[in-house]
Design an enzyme around this catalytic site. Structure first.
Site, mmCIF file in Angstrom:
data_model
loop_
_atom_site.group_PDB
_atom_site.id
_atom_site.type_symbol
_atom_site.label_atom_id
_atom_site.label_comp_id
_atom_site.label_asym_id
_atom_site.label_seq_id
_atom_site.Cartn_x
_atom_site.Cartn_y
_atom_site.Cartn_z
ATOM 1 N N ASP A 75 46.360 30.448 46.274
ATOM 2 C CA ASP A 75 45.840 30.736 44.869
ATOM 3 C C ASP A 75 46.791 29.920 43.909
ATOM 4 O OD1 ASP A 75 43.773 32.546 45.665
ATOM 5 O OD2 ASP A 75 45.248 34.301 45.298
ATOM 6 N N LYS B 69 41.235 30.871 41.827
ATOM 7 C CA LYS B 69 40.376 31.294 41.088
ATOM 8 C C LYS B 69 41.420 31.009 39.611
ATOM 9 C CE LYS B 69 38.146 34.963 43.756
ATOM 10 N NZ LYS B 69 39.102 34.747 44.995
ATOM 11 N N MET C 87 46.208 40.369 33.922
ATOM 12 C CA MET C 87 44.891 39.664 33.583
ATOM 13 C C MET C 87 44.145 40.037 32.363
ATOM 14 S SD MET C 87 43.356 39.307 37.429
ATOM 15 C CE MET C 87 43.364 41.268 37.567
#
Length: 257
Positions: free
Chosen positions: A35, A57, A168
């Site tokens: 990642d 991502k 996030m």
């Protein structure tokens, strides 16, 4: 001959915060799917000879959908490879590690999980913010800010007490601040936003529920970042300076070692 999969928590991004078990798994890997928030800059040295595949991502952009990542894990392992899935933080803390384990189990692929240092704890600590402190906070709650929280969730968080940690959560910071205030937390309640935690570029923006959205906009805060809401934020002292000193010490140690 069937291979195997190891899900590895890479910690908050600093390579020296990898666990020893994580380093051993990488050194033994034939394939590494990593990642963007994992410590990937030194993967060529950590996993010599392995095929390195970026499946990371980014906000609003999933170059490789989750079901394809699961298929890649299974496909490489079915060909006999030891596949390491290197994830930021801990695989089971808002990391979709459970989905990847289930995909492996469904295909009959052996899978192990190596825990990692989650950014929910390490990033506030690097900024000088203890999530619990005697007489201030005896509990903390970790939530995802990927999507706006429901009104019931905001009401529960506001009434729970302790420290709130949001991962996030930059895009949903306005709704979070407004929702917590709407459900009873005072406008003066302290908030910190810690960007790029545990790296030399770490930066902390301090404010309150009443002004953190404006403060974050002025500072042009961007992901990755961890949001901390609670009285423990007042305990932070020279957080960024302490983090920079920690990184310098780690660099000196690695040179000596």
């Amino acid at each position: 001959m069937t291979g195997r999969v190891t899900l590895v928590g890479g910690g908050p991004g600093a390579v020296d915060l990898l666990t020893l078990r994580a380093a051993r798994a990488l050194a033994d890997a034939d394939v590494v799917l990593y990642d963007r928030l994992a410590p990937h800059d030194e993967l060529a040295a950590l996993a010599p000879g392995a095929l390195l595949v970026d499946v990371g991502k980014r906000p609003g952009h999933h170059a490789v959908p989750q079901h394809e990542i699961g298929a890649m894990l299974v496909g490489h392992a079915a060909s006999g490879a030891h596949v390491v899935r290197l994830k930021g933080g801990d695989p089971y803390v808002l990391g979709r590690g459970g989905e990847e384990v289930l995909a492996c189990h469904a295909a009959g692929i052996p899978v192990d999980v190596v825990p990692g240092v989650t950014s929910a704890i390490s990033v506030p600590a690097a900024a000088g913010i203890p999530l619990t402190h005697r007489g201030v906070s005896h509990a903390f709650t970790v939530v995802s800010g990927h999507a706006p929280l429901a009104d019931d969730e905001l009401r529960h968080l506001a009434g729970l007490g302790g420290t709130i940690v949001v991962l996030m959560g930059i895009g949903t910071l306005p709704s979070l601040a407004a929702g917590l205030a709407r459900h009873g937390l005072p406008a003066r309640h302290p908030v910190a936003v810690v960007e790029r935690g545990c790296t030399p570029a770490q930066r902390t923006t301090l404010g309150t529920l009443g002004d953190i959205v404006q403060a974050a906009a002025r500072a042009r805060v961007a992901s990755p970042a961890v949001v901390v809401v609670g009285e423990v934020v007042r305990l932070a002292h020279d957080g960024d300076a302490s983090a920079a000193e920690l990184m310098e010490r780690a660099a000196r140690w690695s040179v000596v070692a």
